[in-house]
Design a protein around this motif. Structure first.
Motif, PDB file in Angstrom:
ATOM      1  N   GLY A   8      -1.658   4.835  11.722  1.00 56.39           N
ATOM      2  CA  GLY A   8      -2.275   3.582  12.166  1.00 56.39           C
ATOM      3  C   GLY A   8      -1.601   2.385  11.500  1.00 56.39           C
ATOM      4  O   GLY A   8      -2.274   1.436  11.062  1.00 56.39           O
ATOM      5  N   THR A  10       0.175  -0.045  12.645  1.00 56.60           N
ATOM      6  CA  THR A  10       0.190  -1.346  13.331  1.00 56.60           C
ATOM      7  C   THR A  10      -1.166  -2.048  13.298  1.00 56.60           C
ATOM      8  O   THR A  10      -1.291  -3.157  13.822  1.00 56.60           O
ATOM      9  N   GLY A  11      -2.179  -1.417  12.722  1.00 56.78           N
ATOM     10  CA  GLY A  11      -3.521  -2.007  12.726  1.00 56.78           C
ATOM     11  C   GLY A  11      -3.732  -2.951  11.551  1.00 56.78           C
ATOM     12  O   GLY A  11      -2.804  -3.275  10.804  1.00 56.78           O
ATOM     13  N   SER A  12      -4.972  -3.381  11.412  1.00 54.59           N
ATOM     14  CA  SER A  12      -5.334  -4.325  10.357  1.00 54.59           C
ATOM     15  C   SER A  12      -5.133  -3.707   8.963  1.00 54.59           C
ATOM     16  O   SER A  12      -4.471  -4.288   8.097  1.00 54.59           O
ATOM     17  N   VAL A  13      -5.659  -2.497   8.741  1.00 55.70           N
ATOM     18  CA  VAL A  13      -5.484  -1.835   7.441  1.00 55.70           C
ATOM     19  C   VAL A  13      -4.019  -1.450   7.240  1.00 55.70           C
ATOM     20  O   VAL A  13      -3.465  -1.619   6.143  1.00 55.70           O
ATOM     21  N   ASN A  36      -0.760   3.864  18.261  1.00 55.31           N
ATOM     22  CA  ASN A  36      -1.186   4.467  19.529  1.00 55.31           C
ATOM     23  C   ASN A  36      -0.160   4.102  20.597  1.00 55.31           C
ATOM     24  O   ASN A  36       0.576   4.951  21.067  1.00 55.31           O
ATOM     25  N   GLY A  37      -0.105   2.797  20.941  1.00 59.87           N
ATOM     26  CA  GLY A  37       0.801   2.394  22.008  1.00 59.87           C
ATOM     27  C   GLY A  37       1.684   1.206  21.669  1.00 59.87           C
ATOM     28  O   GLY A  37       2.533   0.819  22.484  1.00 59.87           O
ATOM     29  N   SER A  38       1.513   0.627  20.496  1.00 62.82           N
ATOM     30  CA  SER A  38       2.292  -0.577  20.133  1.00 62.82           C
ATOM     31  C   SER A  38       3.712  -0.194  19.724  1.00 62.82           C
ATOM     32  O   SER A  38       4.086  -0.274  18.538  1.00 62.82           O
ATOM     33  N   ALA A 102     -10.098   9.636  16.853  1.00 61.52           N
ATOM     34  CA  ALA A 102      -8.695   9.945  17.186  1.00 61.52           C
ATOM     35  C   ALA A 102      -7.889  10.212  15.924  1.00 61.52           C
ATOM     36  O   ALA A 102      -6.860  10.873  15.977  1.00 61.52           O
ATOM     37  N   ALA A 120      -9.210   5.208   5.181  1.00 58.59           N
ATOM     38  CA  ALA A 120      -9.900   4.058   5.779  1.00 58.59           C
ATOM     39  C   ALA A 120     -10.691   4.507   6.999  1.00 58.59           C
ATOM     40  O   ALA A 120     -11.742   3.939   7.316  1.00 58.59           O
ATOM     41  N   LYS A 122     -13.094   5.854   8.589  1.00 55.64           N
ATOM     42  CA  LYS A 122     -14.418   6.391   8.278  1.00 55.64           C
ATOM     43  C   LYS A 122     -14.970   7.288   9.376  1.00 55.64           C
ATOM     44  O   LYS A 122     -15.701   8.241   9.121  1.00 55.64           O
ATOM     45  N   GLU A 123     -14.611   6.971  10.652  1.00 56.06           N
ATOM     46  CA  GLU A 123     -15.146   7.767  11.761  1.00 56.06           C
ATOM     47  C   GLU A 123     -14.759   9.243  11.620  1.00 56.06           C
ATOM     48  O   GLU A 123     -15.515  10.127  12.034  1.00 56.06           O
ATOM     49  N   ASP A 147     -12.303   2.079   2.247  1.00 53.15           N
ATOM     50  CA  ASP A 147     -13.410   1.208   2.654  1.00 53.15           C
ATOM     51  C   ASP A 147     -13.876   0.446   1.418  1.00 53.15           C
ATOM     52  O   ASP A 147     -14.092   1.055   0.353  1.00 53.15           O
ATOM     53  N   MET A 201     -10.554  -8.105  10.731  1.00 55.81           N
ATOM     54  CA  MET A 201     -10.458  -6.647  10.918  1.00 55.81           C
ATOM     55  C   MET A 201     -10.163  -6.356  12.382  1.00 55.81           C
ATOM     56  O   MET A 201     -10.197  -7.236  13.235  1.00 55.81           O
ATOM     57  N   GLY A 202      -9.900  -5.082  12.704  1.00 52.71           N
ATOM     58  CA  GLY A 202      -9.719  -4.653  14.081  1.00 52.71           C
ATOM     59  C   GLY A 202     -10.995  -4.880  14.886  1.00 52.71           C
ATOM     60  O   GLY A 202     -12.086  -5.063  14.325  1.00 52.71           O
ATOM     61  N   MET A 263      -8.897  -6.819   2.260  1.00 54.20           N
ATOM     62  CA  MET A 263      -8.716  -5.372   2.143  1.00 54.20           C
ATOM     63  C   MET A 263      -7.550  -4.985   1.245  1.00 54.20           C
ATOM     64  O   MET A 263      -7.439  -3.833   0.828  1.00 54.20           O
TER      65      MET A 263
END
Ligand code: NDP
Length: 384
Positions: A8, A10-13, A36-38, A102, A120, A122-123, A147, A201-202, A263
């Motif tokens: 992950g 390319t995300g915020s974290v 994912n797709g970036s 995912a 990070a 958490k899900e 987190d 955040m995202g 973060m």
């Protein structure tokens, strides 16, 4: 020099992590970066950090990634199994920063290598629960919580016995609708929900902060990371987001961790653990902040923490069902298909249908529960 993979990236974290790595390039060798797709953004990061491999989970984006990496000598891969294979490359530290369930399979692949995982995502822990914590123990892996609340608790527990803990308090900003009435909350738009007062955040976690499902997920996350019993886990609204959580010991001492709402502070704590590293943030200016305030959570306006506590209490498949239903409902809300208040309604409806399932015992069981709950949630989105 330590080796690093960011799931992950390319995300915020992921971006906050890479910001710290960029300032300490001599300390890190980047192995895998994923998105994912970036594809274009990922390729640029892979080139900048001279990664060994870049992976897009969405296989249809692989040609674009290959094109963007051509001539760089960096391997490109795509699809769910390529993501898991990249996560399984042995490294000193894996930052698990994919959003949603995912991220579960690649995080489990990293855990199975027995390395250190800065979590990070958490899900993944909420859905897999004991399946993940048992894998951590079985493979001798180390889980460091990214987190901010759990990182704060982790820091406050260092050097202390968990049996001496009387209570753990997770602080919550209360989100952008903390002071709103029920009717106004019900009519909230996606743009209003993602406009968090303190944190950038995202989109998904921003909506979760607005509904307070973020705090609900964090309660379940804390239940797995810090086994003091659900009745000793509390939630306290603290609008300034300066105290990130607290641990109260049986002698009456309460230890708290404070820091700016950025973060990069908890991420730095994971990158440098068990030591410390410099970060670019200004020191906390408590005189400038002036007041730290606290409120009890209002579960009439924000039922998510009650729903999450009930799911944690029910155990078994309930937390995975809750998470999957919430992911589907948040995506539907962001797409303008349902209202803000419908998110909690959909989650409760799916939990009522799905929480009788037995406790998942393997990654495959968790993914099956997740898939079933998503199907039920999609049905629940349809008008009756
Ligand atoms: P973002 O939405 O900003 O980034 C998510 C990352 O995951 C991106 O790299 C994205 O790639 C990738 N991704 C998205 N969907 C998939 C998928 N189906 N398969 C593989 N990769 C995927 O999220 P955040 O950085 O905000 O959050 C990441 C995790 O960290 C979440 O679990 C969140 O709860 C947690 N967290 C975040 C905090 C924050 O401040 N942002 C604070 C505490 C926890 P692409 O760019 O291609 O879409």
């Amino acid at each position: 020099m330590r080796s690093l993979t960011i799931l992950g990236a390319t995300g915020s974290v992921g971006s906050s992590t890479l910001d710290l790595v960029r300032r300490n390039l001599a300390d890190w060798r980047v192995v895998a970066l994923t998105a994912n797709g970036s594809a274009a953004e990922l390729a640029a990061l892979a080139r900048e950090f001279a990664a060994e491999i870049a992976v897009v989970s969405d296989e249809s984006c692989l040609p674009a990634l290959r094109e963007a990496l051509s001539g760089s000598g960096i391997a490109a891969a795509g699809g769910a199994s390529a993501l898991v294979e990249a996560a399984a490359r042995p490294v000193d530290l894996t930052v698990a920063a994919i959003v949603g369930c995912a991220g579960l399979a690649p995080t489990m692949a990293a855990i199975e290598q027995g390395g250190t995982i800065a979590l990070a995502n958490k899900e993944a822990l909420v859905s897999a629960g004991e399946v993940m914590t048992a894998a951590v123990a079985r493979h001798g892996a180390t889980l460091l919580p990214v987190d901010s609340e759990h990182n704060a608790i982790f820091q406050c527990l260092q050097g202390h016995a968990i049996s001496d803990v009387r209570a753990i308090t997770l602080t919550a900003s209360g989100g952008p609708f903390r002071t709103w009435g029920t009717e106004r909350i019900a009519a909230a738009t996606p743009a209003e929900a993602v406009a968090h007062p303190n944190w950038t955040m995202g989109a998904k976690i921003s909506v979760d902060s607005a509904t307070m499902f973020n705090k609900g997920l964090e309660l379940i996350e804390a239940h797995h990371l810090f086994p003091v019993g659900l009745d000793r886990l509390r939630i306290l609204v603290h609008p300034q987001s300066v105290i990130h959580s607290m641990v109260e010991y049986r002698d009456g001492s309460t230890l708290a961790q404070l820091g700016p709402p950025d973060m990069r502070v908890p991420i730095a704590s994971c990158l440098a653990w068990p030591r410390r590293m410099d970060t670019p943030m200004e020191p906390l200016d408590l005189a400038g902040i002036g007041t730290l305030s606290f409120e009890a959570p209002d579960e009439a306006r924000f039922p998510a923490t009650r729903i999450a506590r009930d799911a944690a209490q029910a155990g078994g498949a309930a937390p995975a069902v809750l998470n999957a239903a919430n992911e589907v409902a948040v995506a539907a809300f962001l797409a303008g298909r349902i209202g803000f208040a419908d998110i909690a309604i959909v989650v409760e409806r799916v939990l009522a249908l799905g929480d009788h399932r037995p406790a998942p015992r393997s990654l495959e069981d968790v993914l099956a529960v997740d898939a079933d709950a998503r199907a039920l949630a999609r049905e629940a989105l349809e008008p009756a």
